[in-house]
Design a protein around this motif. Structure first.
Motif, mmCIF file in Angstrom:
data_model
loop_
_atom_site.group_PDB
_atom_site.id
_atom_site.type_symbol
_atom_site.label_atom_id
_atom_site.label_comp_id
_atom_site.label_asym_id
_atom_site.label_seq_id
_atom_site.Cartn_x
_atom_site.Cartn_y
_atom_site.Cartn_z
ATOM 1 N N GLN A 152 48.749 31.604 55.649
ATOM 2 C CA GLN A 152 47.298 31.667 55.575
ATOM 3 C C GLN A 152 46.714 30.531 56.403
ATOM 4 O O GLN A 152 46.790 29.379 56.030
ATOM 5 C CB GLN A 152 46.867 31.539 54.109
ATOM 6 C CG GLN A 152 47.627 32.511 53.226
ATOM 7 C CD GLN A 152 47.173 32.522 51.801
ATOM 8 O OE1 GLN A 152 46.484 31.613 51.349
ATOM 9 N NE2 GLN A 152 47.549 33.557 51.085
ATOM 10 N N HIS A 173 42.298 32.262 49.550
ATOM 11 C CA HIS A 173 42.435 33.435 48.684
ATOM 12 C C HIS A 173 41.735 33.127 47.352
ATOM 13 O O HIS A 173 41.277 31.993 47.132
ATOM 14 C CB HIS A 173 43.898 33.840 48.478
ATOM 15 C CG HIS A 173 44.823 32.736 48.039
ATOM 16 N ND1 HIS A 173 46.141 32.935 47.757
ATOM 17 C CD2 HIS A 173 44.599 31.406 47.809
ATOM 18 C CE1 HIS A 173 46.709 31.791 47.404
ATOM 19 N NE2 HIS A 173 45.790 30.857 47.420
ATOM 20 N N SER A 175 43.205 33.322 44.502
ATOM 21 C CA SER A 175 44.206 32.904 43.507
ATOM 22 C C SER A 175 43.917 31.552 42.844
ATOM 23 O O SER A 175 44.289 31.363 41.681
ATOM 24 C CB SER A 175 45.598 32.910 44.138
ATOM 25 O OG SER A 175 45.854 34.169 44.707
ATOM 26 N N GLN A 178 42.667 31.794 39.434
ATOM 27 C CA GLN A 178 43.660 31.997 38.349
ATOM 28 C C GLN A 178 43.955 30.664 37.678
ATOM 29 O O GLN A 178 44.001 30.563 36.451
ATOM 30 C CB GLN A 178 45.002 32.467 38.918
ATOM 31 C CG GLN A 178 45.080 33.846 39.479
ATOM 32 C CD GLN A 178 46.541 34.156 39.872
ATOM 33 O OE1 GLN A 178 47.481 33.573 39.337
ATOM 34 N NE2 GLN A 178 46.710 35.087 40.789
ATOM 35 N N ARG A 199 39.721 32.378 56.385
ATOM 36 C CA ARG A 199 40.963 32.110 57.111
ATOM 37 C C ARG A 199 40.649 31.929 58.584
ATOM 38 O O ARG A 199 39.790 32.629 59.123
ATOM 39 C CB ARG A 199 41.965 33.255 56.931
ATOM 40 C CG ARG A 199 42.521 33.274 55.515
ATOM 41 C CD ARG A 199 43.594 34.318 55.308
ATOM 42 N NE ARG A 199 43.784 34.505 53.861
ATOM 43 C CZ ARG A 199 44.633 35.363 53.334
ATOM 44 N NH1 ARG A 199 45.377 36.123 54.112
ATOM 45 N NH2 ARG A 199 44.736 35.481 52.026
ATOM 46 N N GLN A 213 37.921 39.037 48.438
ATOM 47 C CA GLN A 213 39.062 39.500 47.656
ATOM 48 C C GLN A 213 38.644 39.716 46.210
ATOM 49 O O GLN A 213 37.672 39.131 45.738
ATOM 50 C CB GLN A 213 40.180 38.444 47.657
ATOM 51 C CG GLN A 213 40.939 38.322 48.964
ATOM 52 C CD GLN A 213 42.166 37.430 48.828
ATOM 53 O OE1 GLN A 213 42.189 36.509 48.007
ATOM 54 N NE2 GLN A 213 43.189 37.695 49.615
ATOM 55 N N GLU A 215 40.894 39.546 42.641
ATOM 56 C CA GLU A 215 42.191 39.268 42.083
ATOM 57 C C GLU A 215 42.123 39.638 40.604
ATOM 58 O O GLU A 215 41.073 39.522 39.990
ATOM 59 C CB GLU A 215 42.421 37.772 42.225
ATOM 60 C CG GLU A 215 43.782 37.380 41.932
ATOM 61 C CD GLU A 215 44.315 36.487 43.045
ATOM 62 O OE1 GLU A 215 43.812 36.543 44.177
ATOM 63 O OE2 GLU A 215 45.237 35.744 42.739
ATOM 64 N N PHE A 253 55.287 36.549 47.612
ATOM 65 C CA PHE A 253 54.198 35.584 47.454
ATOM 66 C C PHE A 253 54.776 34.424 46.660
ATOM 67 O O PHE A 253 55.558 34.659 45.733
ATOM 68 C CB PHE A 253 52.996 36.181 46.693
ATOM 69 C CG PHE A 253 52.416 37.399 47.347
ATOM 70 C CD1 PHE A 253 51.599 37.294 48.459
ATOM 71 C CD2 PHE A 253 52.691 38.670 46.835
ATOM 72 C CE1 PHE A 253 51.073 38.420 49.072
ATOM 73 C CE2 PHE A 253 52.173 39.802 47.443
ATOM 74 C CZ PHE A 253 51.360 39.682 48.556
ATOM 75 N N PHE A 255 53.532 32.672 44.422
ATOM 76 C CA PHE A 255 53.040 32.583 43.037
ATOM 77 C C PHE A 255 53.423 33.756 42.161
ATOM 78 O O PHE A 255 53.037 33.831 40.999
ATOM 79 C CB PHE A 255 51.515 32.389 43.033
ATOM 80 C CG PHE A 255 50.824 33.173 44.116
ATOM 81 C CD1 PHE A 255 50.650 32.612 45.375
ATOM 82 C CD2 PHE A 255 50.374 34.461 43.878
ATOM 83 C CE1 PHE A 255 50.027 33.330 46.392
ATOM 84 C CE2 PHE A 255 49.750 35.177 44.892
ATOM 85 C CZ PHE A 255 49.574 34.609 46.152
ATOM 86 N N THR A 256 54.161 34.736 42.714
ATOM 87 C CA THR A 256 54.621 35.844 41.876
ATOM 88 C C THR A 256 56.104 36.090 42.117
ATOM 89 O O THR A 256 56.627 35.852 43.207
ATOM 90 C CB THR A 256 53.840 37.148 42.181
ATOM 91 O OG1 THR A 256 53.801 37.359 43.590
ATOM 92 C CG2 THR A 256 52.426 37.088 41.643
ATOM 93 N N GLY A 280 48.448 43.316 47.233
ATOM 94 C CA GLY A 280 49.643 42.586 46.858
ATOM 95 C C GLY A 280 49.608 42.316 45.358
ATOM 96 O O GLY A 280 48.533 42.226 44.764
ATOM 97 N N ALA A 281 50.792 42.197 44.746
ATOM 98 C CA ALA A 281 50.833 41.970 43.302
ATOM 99 C C ALA A 281 52.196 41.436 42.894
ATOM 100 O O ALA A 281 53.112 41.330 43.729
ATOM 101 C CB ALA A 281 50.541 43.270 42.555
ATOM 102 N N ALA A 303 49.716 39.482 38.237
ATOM 103 C CA ALA A 303 48.556 39.195 39.074
ATOM 104 C C ALA A 303 48.551 40.187 40.220
ATOM 105 O O ALA A 303 49.613 40.652 40.661
ATOM 106 C CB ALA A 303 48.612 37.772 39.614
ATOM 107 N N LEU A 304 47.365 40.540 40.647
ATOM 108 C CA LEU A 304 47.261 41.393 41.825
ATOM 109 C C LEU A 304 46.031 40.970 42.606
ATOM 110 O O LEU A 304 45.099 40.389 42.052
ATOM 111 C CB LEU A 304 47.177 42.873 41.422
ATOM 112 C CG LEU A 304 45.977 43.309 40.574
ATOM 113 C CD1 LEU A 304 44.879 43.893 41.438
ATOM 114 C CD2 LEU A 304 46.439 44.319 39.523
ATOM 115 N N GLY A 305 46.071 41.214 43.894
ATOM 116 C CA GLY A 305 44.925 40.827 44.713
ATOM 117 C C GLY A 305 44.733 41.797 45.858
ATOM 118 O O GLY A 305 45.695 42.318 46.419
HETATM 119 N N1 PHE Z 1 46.552 35.924 47.041
HETATM 120 C C1 PHE Z 1 47.281 36.925 47.788
HETATM 121 C C2 PHE Z 1 46.774 36.965 49.217
HETATM 122 O O1 PHE Z 1 45.732 36.433 49.488
HETATM 123 C C3 PHE Z 1 47.146 38.255 47.149
HETATM 124 C C4 PHE Z 1 47.837 38.324 45.822
HETATM 125 C C5 PHE Z 1 47.167 38.042 44.668
HETATM 126 C C6 PHE Z 1 49.167 38.685 45.737
HETATM 127 C C7 PHE Z 1 47.772 38.109 43.437
HETATM 128 C C8 PHE Z 1 49.803 38.754 44.527
HETATM 129 C C9 PHE Z 1 49.114 38.457 43.385
HETATM 130 O O2 PHE Z 1 47.410 37.518 50.075
#
Ligand code: PHE
Length: 336
Positions: A152, A173, A175, A178, A199, A213, A215, A253, A255-256, A280-281, A303-305
């Motif tokens: 990023q 992002h 995130s 969160q 970005r 985004q 999330e 990612f 964080f996941t 993404g998740a 988590a998903l975004g």
């Molecule tokens: N934060 C990630 C991004 O910007 C997206 C994401 C969010 C992926 C939450 C997984 C879980 O690309």
């Protein structure tokens, strides 16, 4: 012989003008070629030569006074006529239509996404657009020199001309919200985080230096992958308003873990179908839970975004992301 102008002058001043008819009557009586003033002029020949210049001057003044009275009365009448309804006005005519504003396609798309999550009992959480390294990266399990940070391209904030303060940045992002949410509230947590992110990317038809985004974060005891999958499918079907063919691809990612990307099958008339990535998740990484003092032995989460522009482009068939930010009324009007 002398000409008597006084009685005519008085008559000019006293004449009542309150309608188009009386105005015309005034004109005929005093100003027209057969009117009083002309009649007086015609008597000039009977006046002694040495008095003629003086008489001419008096008559001219009289003529000007009559004309001035006429002009003024005419103007007054015309002004009042416009505010008086006449028999020829069509009172059944529709009033002019006032243009009504429309919602931006990004707002419409975001509303649709929110609806899905409101149904599932999620609430909204927000955070600042200027973030620090801890919330945007470190607490999300991006190690200090890890190449994941390069995923990023970040706008850092300059403290002064010569130094870049690596601690402040425009969030890349949503995130970090969160993290803020988990620091402020203990599980169960069910929140969505919509917002603008930045970005350092060049401006092209498919990239821009800012976008939006949403999330979603769900943390509780026994949150599992099946629930994540259910949520993703429900989300895709509601946003695109139909059954979707989808696939979940393993991804990465920080964080996941495990992480995935969701593709949906996209078909358009006249074009070959193809897989399109929409989000993404993954399951929240134990290190992330630890960074906010939530015990990963007790709690788990998903988590998903997703990018709002991406979803809106697909929903409305928009091929150039830049048009979202042009504020071109011809574009915006189409979303009534
Ligand atoms: N934060 C990630 C991004 O910007 C997206 C994401 C969010 C992926 C939450 C997984 C879980 O690309």
């Amino acid at each position: 012989m002398k000409i008597d102008t006084e009685s005519t002058r008085k008559a000019i001043r006293d004449f009542e003008i309150n309608s188009a008819e009386s105005l015309e009557q005034f004109r005929l009586t005093f100003i027209s070629r057969k009117g009083k003033v002309a009649e007086l002029f015609s008597k000039m020949g009977t006046i002694a030569a040495d008095e003629r210049a003086e008489a001419g001057k008096v008559l001219n003044e009289l003529k000007n006074e009559a004309q001035a009275r006429f002009d003024e009365a005419k103007q007054k009448l015309e002004a009042s006529v416009t505010s008086v309804r006449t028999a020829t006005d069509d009172i059944t005519l529709q009033p002019p239509v006032r243009p009504v504003g429309s919602f931006h396609p990004l707002t419409l798309t975001l509303e649709e996404i929110k609806k899905v999550f409101f149904r599932l009992g999620f609430s909204i959480a927000e955070g600042p657009e200027i973030e620090d390294d801890f919330h945007n990266f470190t607490s999300l399990n991006f190690p200090p020199e890890h190449p994941a940070r390069d995923m990023q391209d970040t706008f850092y904030i300059h403290k002064d001309e010569n130094s870049i303060d690596n601690d402040l940045l425009l969030r890349t992002h949503t995130s970090p919200v969160q993290i803020r949410k988990m620091l402020e509230q203990r599980p169960p947590i069910r929140s969505i985080m919509p917002g603008r992110v930045y970005r350092n990317e060049s401006v092209t038809y498919k990239s821009y230096f800012l976008f939006h985004q949403v999330e979603a974060l769900y943390v509780d005891k026994n949150v599992n992958f099946a629930e994540l999958k259910e949520t993703l499918v429900m989300l895709a079907e509601m946003v695109f308003n139909r059954k979707v063919k989808y696939r979940l691809r393993p991804s990465f990612f920080p964080f996941t873990e495990p992480s995935l990307e969701m593709d949906i099958w996209w078909e358009q008339p006249g074009k070959e179908g193809r897989w399109l990535e929409i989000l993404g998740a993954g399951m929240v990484h134990p290190n992330v839970l630890r960074s906010v003092d939530i015990d990963p032995e007790v709690y788990s989460g998903f988590a998903l975004g997703m990018g709002v522009e991406r979803m809106a482009s697909l929903r409305y068939g928009i091929e150039d992301i830049r048009i979202f930010y042009d504020n071109d009324i011809r574009f915006l009007e189409q979303f009534q």
